[in-house]
Motif scaffolding. Structure first.
Motif, PDB file in Angstrom:
ATOM      1  N   LYS A 142     105.196 -41.777  -4.726  1.00 33.93           N
ATOM      2  CA  LYS A 142     105.357 -42.303  -3.369  1.00 33.93           C
ATOM      3  C   LYS A 142     105.581 -43.814  -3.394  1.00 33.93           C
ATOM      4  CE  LYS A 142     101.666 -42.177  -0.945  1.00 33.93           C
ATOM      5  NZ  LYS A 142     100.517 -41.809  -0.143  1.00 33.93           N
ATOM      6  N   GLU A 143     105.007 -44.496  -4.391  1.00 27.14           N
ATOM      7  CA  GLU A 143     105.123 -45.945  -4.480  1.00 27.14           C
ATOM      8  C   GLU A 143     106.575 -46.391  -4.619  1.00 27.14           C
ATOM      9  OE1 GLU A 143     102.802 -44.140  -6.071  1.00 27.14           O
ATOM     10  OE2 GLU A 143     101.041 -44.876  -5.023  1.00 27.14           O
ATOM     11  N   GLU A 144     107.406 -45.576  -5.286  1.00 25.07           N
ATOM     12  CA  GLU A 144     108.827 -45.920  -5.416  1.00 25.07           C
ATOM     13  C   GLU A 144     109.472 -46.014  -4.034  1.00 25.07           C
ATOM     14  OE1 GLU A 144     110.809 -43.868  -9.091  1.00 25.07           O
ATOM     15  OE2 GLU A 144     109.289 -42.488  -8.290  1.00 25.07           O
ATOM     16  N   ILE A 145     109.168 -45.068  -3.179  1.00 22.84           N
ATOM     17  CA  ILE A 145     109.715 -45.054  -1.816  1.00 22.84           C
ATOM     18  C   ILE A 145     109.150 -46.224  -1.016  1.00 22.84           C
ATOM     19  CG2 ILE A 145     109.907 -43.720   0.322  1.00 22.84           C
ATOM     20  CD1 ILE A 145     109.532 -41.194  -1.519  1.00 22.84           C
ATOM     21  N   MET A 146     107.866 -46.502  -1.201  1.00 23.29           N
ATOM     22  CA  MET A 146     107.239 -47.602  -0.477  1.00 23.29           C
ATOM     23  C   MET A 146     107.905 -48.929  -0.827  1.00 23.29           C
ATOM     24  SD  MET A 146     103.354 -46.168  -0.879  1.00 23.29           S
ATOM     25  CE  MET A 146     102.452 -47.395   0.043  1.00 23.29           C
ATOM     26  N   ARG A 147     108.253 -49.116  -2.101  1.00 22.82           N
ATOM     27  CA  ARG A 147     108.927 -50.355  -2.512  1.00 22.82           C
ATOM     28  C   ARG A 147     110.307 -50.474  -1.864  1.00 22.82           C
ATOM     29  NH1 ARG A 147     105.201 -51.799  -5.899  1.00 22.82           N
ATOM     30  NH2 ARG A 147     104.498 -50.473  -7.566  1.00 22.82           N
ATOM     31  N   ILE A 148     111.033 -49.360  -1.812  1.00 20.96           N
ATOM     32  CA  ILE A 148     112.348 -49.361  -1.168  1.00 20.96           C
ATOM     33  C   ILE A 148     112.209 -49.751   0.303  1.00 20.96           C
ATOM     34  CG2 ILE A 148     114.239 -47.871  -0.381  1.00 20.96           C
ATOM     35  CD1 ILE A 148     113.793 -46.239  -3.015  1.00 20.96           C
ATOM     36  N   LEU A 149     111.251 -49.131   0.989  1.00 12.27           N
ATOM     37  CA  LEU A 149     111.056 -49.401   2.415  1.00 12.27           C
ATOM     38  C   LEU A 149     110.633 -50.844   2.661  1.00 12.27           C
ATOM     39  CD1 LEU A 149     109.257 -46.079   3.411  1.00 12.27           C
ATOM     40  CD2 LEU A 149     111.563 -46.794   4.098  1.00 12.27           C
ATOM     41  N   LEU A 150     109.750 -51.362   1.829  1.00 12.62           N
ATOM     42  CA  LEU A 150     109.295 -52.744   1.998  1.00 12.62           C
ATOM     43  C   LEU A 150     110.442 -53.720   1.728  1.00 12.62           C
ATOM     44  CD1 LEU A 150     106.940 -54.590   2.709  1.00 12.62           C
ATOM     45  CD2 LEU A 150     106.379 -54.654   0.264  1.00 12.62           C
ATOM     46  N   ASP A 151     111.229 -53.477   0.690  1.00 12.75           N
ATOM     47  CA  ASP A 151     112.376 -54.348   0.407  1.00 12.75           C
ATOM     48  C   ASP A 151     113.345 -54.363   1.580  1.00 12.75           C
ATOM     49  OD1 ASP A 151     111.415 -55.090  -2.070  1.00 12.75           O
ATOM     50  OD2 ASP A 151     112.659 -53.674  -3.188  1.00 12.75           O
TER      51      ASP A 151
END
Length: 162
Positions: A142-151
């Motif tokens: 899930k952290e991969e998606i969270m990084r995309i969303l935050l970027d």
């Protein structure tokens, strides 16, 4: 018992002043190893915002990893930055409560970018494939998606300011 928020802060500024900030963190690390759990620099007069399990980044002498209770200690970092006239970049996450963000302090301007519940609505866990689905792609974490969303959030806000 508190949930623990993982934090990584990197200080920016004049080399001489960065050494002083680094020394403050080294003092807190030493006090913590002697059994004093939860640290704040001596000049902060607060009852919250403590640093726990502090350690210095091996590759960057002005970066420190640590934990806080529940959420990041942005106010404590803000006080340190103003005390020494430095900037910082803080990355933080507490995935159990979906706390995920980045705080940037430059020229005494503080900007906090974080994800909220609405940001996660398109992220779906697929039990059958044991992965997360987002925008037609599969992700193991899930952290991969969270990084995309935050970027995206940071870039979107940067474009609005420009």
């Amino acid at each position: 018992m508190a949930n623990w928020c993982n934090n990584k802060v990197t200080f920016t500024g004049n080399q001489e002043v960065l050494e002083k900030v680094s020394n403050v963190f080294q003092e807190m690390i030493e006090k913590e190893t002697k059994g004093n759990i939860g640290q704040l620099p001596d000049f902060i007069e607060s009852k919250s915002g403590y640093f726990f399990e502090i350690y210095q980044n091996e590759t960057d002498e002005y970066s420190f990893h640590y934990e806080t209770r529940w959420s990041p200690n942005i106010e404590s970092l803000w006080i340190i930055a103003n005390h020494y006239n430095v900037g910082f970049v803080l990355d933080y996450e507490e995935s159990g409560c979906m706390v995920f963000g980045k705080t940037i302090c430059e020229n005494q301007i503080l900007q906090d970018y974080f994800l909220n519940q609405c940001d996660f609505q398109d992220c779906i866990y697929n039990v059958d494939s044991d992965c997360y689905e987002f925008e037609g792609e599969n992700y193991d974490y899930k952290e991969e998606i969270m990084r995309i969303l935050l970027d995206r959030k940071i870039n979107s806000n940067s474009q609005k300011i420009a």
